[in-house]
Design an enzyme around this catalytic site. Structure first.
Site, PDB file in Angstrom:
ATOM      1  N   GLU A  44      36.289  58.950   8.705  1.00 28.98           N
ATOM      2  CA  GLU A  44      35.402  59.812   7.911  1.00 28.98           C
ATOM      3  C   GLU A  44      34.519  60.620   8.857  1.00 28.98           C
ATOM      4  O   GLU A  44      34.731  60.656  10.067  1.00 28.98           O
ATOM      5  CB  GLU A  44      34.540  58.953   6.982  1.00 28.98           C
ATOM      6  CG  GLU A  44      33.720  57.899   7.713  1.00 28.98           C
ATOM      7  CD  GLU A  44      33.033  56.922   6.783  1.00 28.98           C
ATOM      8  OE1 GLU A  44      33.135  57.086   5.557  1.00 28.98           O
ATOM      9  OE2 GLU A  44      32.384  55.978   7.285  1.00 28.98           O
ATOM     10  N   ASP A 100      23.468  59.609   9.559  1.00 25.73           N
ATOM     11  CA  ASP A 100      24.554  60.598   9.692  1.00 25.73           C
ATOM     12  C   ASP A 100      24.081  61.894  10.353  1.00 25.73           C
ATOM     13  O   ASP A 100      24.245  62.980   9.800  1.00 25.73           O
ATOM     14  CB  ASP A 100      25.161  60.915   8.315  1.00 25.73           C
ATOM     15  CG  ASP A 100      25.478  59.678   7.506  1.00 25.73           C
ATOM     16  OD1 ASP A 100      26.032  58.732   8.088  1.00 25.73           O
ATOM     17  OD2 ASP A 100      25.168  59.653   6.308  1.00 25.73           O
TER      18      ASP A 100
END
Length: 519
Positions: free
Chosen positions: A200, A31
Site C-alpha cells: 500500500e 503517513d
C-alpha cells in the site's frame, strides 16, 4: 493564535551538536509525505475524521518543524462527518508542487480519491475535488512527467471496502488533475511477490530514466519499505526491500516520502507505529547505490542518531502544543473530532478558551461527541496542565481534560443538582458503552480547578487536580489506548445533558505541555 514556544522547542529532535535523534516528529503525524520548494520543506499527514484536516508543516532543515496550517477546513461529504468517524476520512495523502501550485491527493476509503490545490502552502486551498469515485481507493499519488508532459496516478486498495488489497493500480490522469483518462491497470501485484503482503502507500517519482514507486508492505506494526522501478509507468516493475527493522527497536519502518536538498543530499521520512502514541515520524539518510537502487538508513536499517542534513542551522522548534487562547481563539494544533458547528467556541476580549456546554444525549461517552477539541498525545513523557472554570448553571453541566482513544479517561468539573460544583474523574474501557467514576467526587467550592495529567512510559497517565487545597492525585493509573488507525488524543470539552435553553459554558486557560525527564 499560538506560535512555537520554548515549551514546543523542548520537544525538538535537534541535539544541538550537528546531529538529530529519531523520531524527528514524536507524535501521531501518520503517513507522512513531503516535498521541497526552493529552500523550504513541507510535510502533510493523515488526519482521518478530525477537522480541520490535512496538516501542513514547514521546515528548513528536515529536523525542526512547525505547523503552519491545514489544507482542509471541513471534511466532505460534510453531512457524513457531523459525528466522529475516527478511522475514516483523510487517509495517507500525497503532497506535490506542480505548475506553481501545491497539490494534495488523498483517499477516502468510503468515497474515492480527492485532491485540493493552492497557489501558496498557506492557501487559499480549493474545495475537495473528487478525482475518482469508488470504495476502497486509498493512498493515491500523482506524477506529472516533465519529460513527456503526461500525468499519472497510482493508488492502493483497502480490502475492508473493496475486497481487494496488496496491489497497486495505475492510471493516466488529466494534466489538470480533474479526472482520469482510463479505467486503470494493476501495475504491481503483491500476491505475485513471494512473502509480500499488505502492499500500500505508494509514492511515485521519476529519476535517472526510471519510474520509481516507494511503497510499504508487511503491515504497520511489522512491515518494511519497498522500492519498485520500471522504464515505463505501466510496468513491468522490479522490486527490492530498502528499509526494515533489522536489529533496531524501530518496528515496521515504512510509508513516507523521498526528498532532495539543494546541495543534492537525499533523505527519506517514514513512520513507526507506537500504539497509543500513534505513528511517529523518522528521518533516514538516503543514497543511490552503485547498482542504481536507493539505500535507506544505515545500509537498510533505521538510524537512531545521525548527522543532520547539510542545510543552514535553524532555531530549535517543534509543532506548537501550549496555548493561552488569546481572544478565545485556539491554535493550529487543535482539531475537532468531527466537522465543527458555530457556537462551540466563542471569541471574547480576554485570554482563555470559552467552550459552550453543548447539550447531548451522549454525555456518558466522549467517543461519540463531535465537540471535543483535541491535539496529539506527545510521544515522550510529559505533563499536561490546564486551568478550568465552569460557569454552566445547568445540573449535569460538565467540562474537562481528557485522554481519548478506544478507552478514555477525563478529569474535570460537574454541576450537581443542588448547584454545587464537584471535581470528577471518570473513565470507560474500550468495551464499555458508558463512563464510570475513577475516583470519588470532591467539592470544588469556587467552580475552578487546575487539572493535570502526567504521562509516563507506555502512555501511562496519572491524573491530579487542585481545587484550592493543593494538588491531589485522583484515581488509578490509566493506560492510554489508540483508536483503530489513530493514536490517543488529548481533549478539552464542555457538555450538558439533553434539554432546552442555554446550558452555560466553561473556560480553559494556560494550557501547557511540559517535557519530563525520561529517567
Amino acid at each position: 493564535m499560538s506560535t512555537v514556544t520554548e515549551g514546543a522547542a523542548a520537544f525538538s529532535s535537534d541535539l544541538g551538536d550537528g546531529t538529530y535523534r529519531n523520531p524527528v516528529l514524536d507524535a501521531d503525524w501518520s503517513d507522512p509525505d513531503l516535498i521541497r520548494v526552493g529552500d523550504d520543506f513541507y510535510l502533510t499527514a493523515s488526519s482521518f475524521g478530525r477537522a480541520p484536516g490535512l496538516p501542513l508543516l514547514h521546515s528548513r532543515d528536515l529536523v525542526n518543524w512547525t505547523l503552519v496550517g491545514h489544507a482542509l477546513s471541513l471534511l466532505e461529504p460534510a453531512k457524513e462527518f457531523r459525528t466522529p468517524r475516527h478511522d475514516c476520512g483523510v487517509w495517507a495523502p500525497s503532497l506535490r508542487h506542480h505548475d506553481d501550485r501545491f497539490w494534495i491527493f488523498w483517499g477516502d476509503p468510503d468515497h474515492g480519491i480527492y485532491q485540493v490545490n493552492a497557489p501558496e502552502i498557506r492557501g487559499p486551498w480549493t474545495r475537495p475535488h473528487l478525482v475518482k469515485e469508488g470504495k476502497g481507493l486509498i493512498d493515491p499519488c500523482p506524477l506529472w512527467d516533465d519529460e513527456t508532459g503526461e500525468a499519472y496516478l497510482v493508488h492502493a486498495w483497502a480490502k475492508s471496502r473493496s475486497g481487494v488489497k496488496n496491489r497497486l493500480t495505475g492510471h493516466r490522469m488529466r494534466p489538470d488533475a480533474t479526472g482520469l483518462l482510463d479505467a486503470g491497470k494493476v501495475i504491481v501485484d503483491g500476491d505475485r511477490i513471494p512473502g509480500w503482503f499488505t502492499l500500500e502507500g505508494p509514492k511515485l517519482y521519476r529519476h535517472d530514466g526510471w519510474f520509481w514507486i516507494f511503497a510499504p508492505a508487511g503491515s504497520v506494526e511489522t512491515g518494511w519499505q519497498g522500492v519498485f522501478r520500471s522504464r515505463g509507468f505501466f510496468g513491468p516493475y522490479e522490486e527490492r526491500i530498502a528499509l526494515e527493522q533489522g536489529d533496531t527497536d524501530v518496528n515496521g519502518p515504512h510509508q513516507g516520502g523521498w526528498v532532495s536538498t539543494p546541495s543534492g543530499e537525499d533523505w527519506f521520512v517514514h513512520f513507526q507505529e507506537r500504539g497509543a502514541y500513534g505513528r511517529v515520524v523518522h528521518l533516514q539518510p538516503m543514497r543511490w547505490g552503485a547498482d542504481g537502487w536507493p539505500v535507506l538508513g544505515d545500509e537498510g536499517v533505521p538510524v537512531g542518531v545521525h548527522k543532520k542534513p547539510d542545510l543552514p542551522r535553524q532555531p530549535l522548534s517543534a509543532p506548537a502544543t501550549d496555548d493561552d487562547f488569546p481572544g478565545g481563539r485556539f491554535g493550529r494544533q487543535w482539531q475537532w473530532t468531527a466537522n465543527p458547528h458555530d457556537g462551540w467556541a466563542t471569541q471574547h476580549a480576554a485570554d482563555g478558551l470559552r467552550l459552550t456546554c453543548v447539550r447531548t444525549a451522549d454525555a456518558h461517552d466522549l467517543r461519540k461527541l463531535p465537540n471535543v477539541l483535541t491535539q496529539r498525545l506527545p510521544g515522550t513523557p510529559a505533563t499536561i496542565e490546564v486551568e478550568l472554570t465552569l460557569s454552566g448553571e445547568e445540573p449535569g453541566a460538565r467540562a474537562g481534560l481528557a485522554v481519548l482513544g478506544d478507552a478514555f479517561s477525563w478529569i474535570g468539573l460537574q454541576r450537581g443538582a443542588d448547584g454545587t460544583v464537584h471535581l470528577v474523574h471518570r473513565f470507560a474501557e474500550s468495551v464499555a458503552e458508558r463512563e464510570r467514576d475513577a475516583a470519588h467526587p470532591r467539592e470544588a467550592p469556587d467552580g475552578r480547578a487546575r487539572l493535570r495529567i502526567e504521562i509516563g512510559a507506555g502512555a501511562r497517565c496519572r491524573f491530579s487536580a487542585d481545587v484550592g487545597d493543593g494538588p491531589q492525585p485522583s484515581g488509578p493509573v490509566f493506560a492510554a489506548t489508540p483508536w483503530r488507525w489513530v493514536g490517543a488524543l488529548l481533549g478539552l470539552f464542555a457538555l450538558a445533558p439533553n434539554g432546552g435553553g442555554h446550558a452555560g459554558a466553561a473556560t480553559f486557560t494556560q494550557f501547557r505541555i511540559t517535557a519530563r525527564p525520561t529517567s
